[in-house]
Design a protein around this motif. Structure first.
Motif, short mmCIF file in Angstrom:
data_model
loop_
_atom_site.label_atom_id
_atom_site.label_comp_id
_atom_site.label_asym_id
_atom_site.label_seq_id
_atom_site.Cartn_x
_atom_site.Cartn_y
_atom_site.Cartn_z
N PRO A 119 0.82 -1.22 0.00
CA PRO A 119 0.00 0.00 0.00
C PRO A 119 0.85 1.27 0.00
CG PRO A 119 -0.82 -1.57 1.64
CD PRO A 119 0.50 -2.09 1.16
N VAL A 120 0.45 2.25 -0.80
CA VAL A 120 1.07 3.58 -0.77
C VAL A 120 0.26 4.43 0.20
CG1 VAL A 120 1.66 5.63 -2.10
CG2 VAL A 120 1.91 3.36 -3.13
N LEU A 121 0.89 4.85 1.27
CA LEU A 121 0.17 5.53 2.34
C LEU A 121 -0.08 7.01 2.05
CD1 LEU A 121 1.88 3.99 5.50
CD2 LEU A 121 -0.08 3.15 4.18
N ALA A 122 0.83 7.61 1.27
CA ALA A 122 0.69 9.04 0.97
C ALA A 122 1.62 9.39 -0.18
CB ALA A 122 1.03 9.89 2.20
N GLU A 123 1.27 10.45 -0.91
CA GLU A 123 2.12 10.92 -2.00
C GLU A 123 3.43 11.44 -1.45
OE1 GLU A 123 2.07 14.20 -5.63
OE2 GLU A 123 0.19 13.54 -4.70
#
Length: 351
Positions: A119-123
């Motif tokens: 998962p990408v949590l934030a840019e």
């Protein structure tokens, strides 16, 4: 002129004027785990030796002034910067990751499948609320900002919550704990630390051996007869300039190819310098950073259209080498950057 619009590219403009034909553009994919043929036997020997390694727990790691004890490999790691993400992925640890954040460039295509499974949590940096929702037991950052109040929070506070952390030593909060300069030995030690923490020291040793073998191949190809080339490492800036200084990754890349950093006398990893200084020091080649915030093409246009810079040797010969910003952070991309800068400086030797 040869060019490739890729995440990782080398552009050398007008090399015929420098005594050689322009080489083909660099491969868009730095071959992180593939040593050149000339280096294969050395890497294979080291890999064989590494296979017998095992982490013995509890494991104690001293990192930037804090001592961490691991009773077992972490199971829920979060990486806060591209360099740390790629170290974890190339070590085959995607299944031990519950989140990533803050990419400067596209992930290497060889790591894309593994990256897309996390998962990408934030840019950019995730808030503590988002980070804690992932229930991490390990947080890994390449920059001290990863552990700022607006990001993961101080490492001491994470430790109090039972969350171990690792910060690249070139970014230690206490500057007295940082090495005098970033070197390949620094990233080798970091890779080995992460591999040991996660119980895969054999993978860390094998990766380091292949990186070392590739650098040895570059050194052998350049040889002892090459005249050191004066390099200006140009990150950004139009009025004043943000340049690679004495002690960061850019200087190490320059050192590894046997060249001379024209701002090696400037303190720190980066330094703000004047264009007058650049002109006076007359670089023979310019390494230009590609970044969304400061595109390389715009900097090349500035250099080639402003008459103030017309007498710079590198500009006259249009001798520009482009690398992405992600290659300027200690990590697995540094070897490919060294190889490509070497090819840009000494094209005849790498034909």
């Amino acid at each position: 002129m040869c060019s490739a619009e890729t995440a990782y590219r080398l552009i050398v403009l007008g090399l015929a004027a420098c005594g050689g034909a322009a080489p083909e553009a660099a491969s868009p994919e730095p071959a992180v785990l593939s040593a050149p043929a000339a280096a294969e036997s050395t890497a294979e020997d080291a890999t064989d030796a590494a296979e017998s390694l095992k982490t013995e727990y509890p494991l104690t790691i001293d990192n930037c002034g804090l001592t961490y004890t691991y009773d077992a490999p972490p199971e829920r790691g979060i990486t806060m910067n591209q360099a740390s993400t790629e170290v974890m992925l190339v070590l085959g640890l995607a299944d031990k990751m519950v989140g990533t954040a803050y990419m400067d460039d596209e992930i290497l295509s060889s790591l894309a499948e593994a990256y897309n499974s996390v998962p990408v949590l934030a840019e950019e940096y995730p808030s503590q609320e988002i980070l804690f929702a992932g229930e991490p037991d390990f947080v890994y950052g390449a920059y001290r900002s990863a552990f700022g109040d607006e990001a993961a929070g101080p490492r001491e506070e994470l430790m109090g919550l039972g969350i171990n952390a690792y910060l690249s030593v070139v970014s230690c909060e206490d500057e007295a704990l940082r090495p005098e300069s970033a070197t390949m030995a620094t990233i080798y030690a970091e890779i080995k630390d992460i591999a040991a923490i996660f119980g895969v020291p054999d993978r860390g040793e094998a990766l380091v051996a292949e990186m070392q073998a590739r650098l040895e191949a570059v050194t052998e190809t350049i040889g002892d007869d090459a005249e050191p080339v004066k390099i200006f490492w140009y990150d950004s800036g139009t009025d004043d300039v943000f340049a690679g200084a004495c002690c960061g990754t850019p200087n190490e890349i320059i050192r590894q190819v046997g060249a001379e950093n024209i701002f090696a006398d400037a303190e720190g990893n980066w330094a703000t310098v004047s264009w007058e200084e650049v002109v006076d020091r007359d670089p023979e080649a310019i390494v230009i950073i590609e970044a969304d915030r400061s595109p390389a093409d715009e900097k090349i246009e500035l250099l080639t259209t402003n008459p103030v810079y017309a007498d710079i040797t590198a500009v006259q010969n249009k001798r520009f080498i482009i690398v992405p910003f992600s290659a300027t952070t200690l990590g697995i991309r540094n070897v490919a950057a060294i190889e490509d800068v070497a090819k840009g400086l000494y094209p005849d030797k790498f034909e």
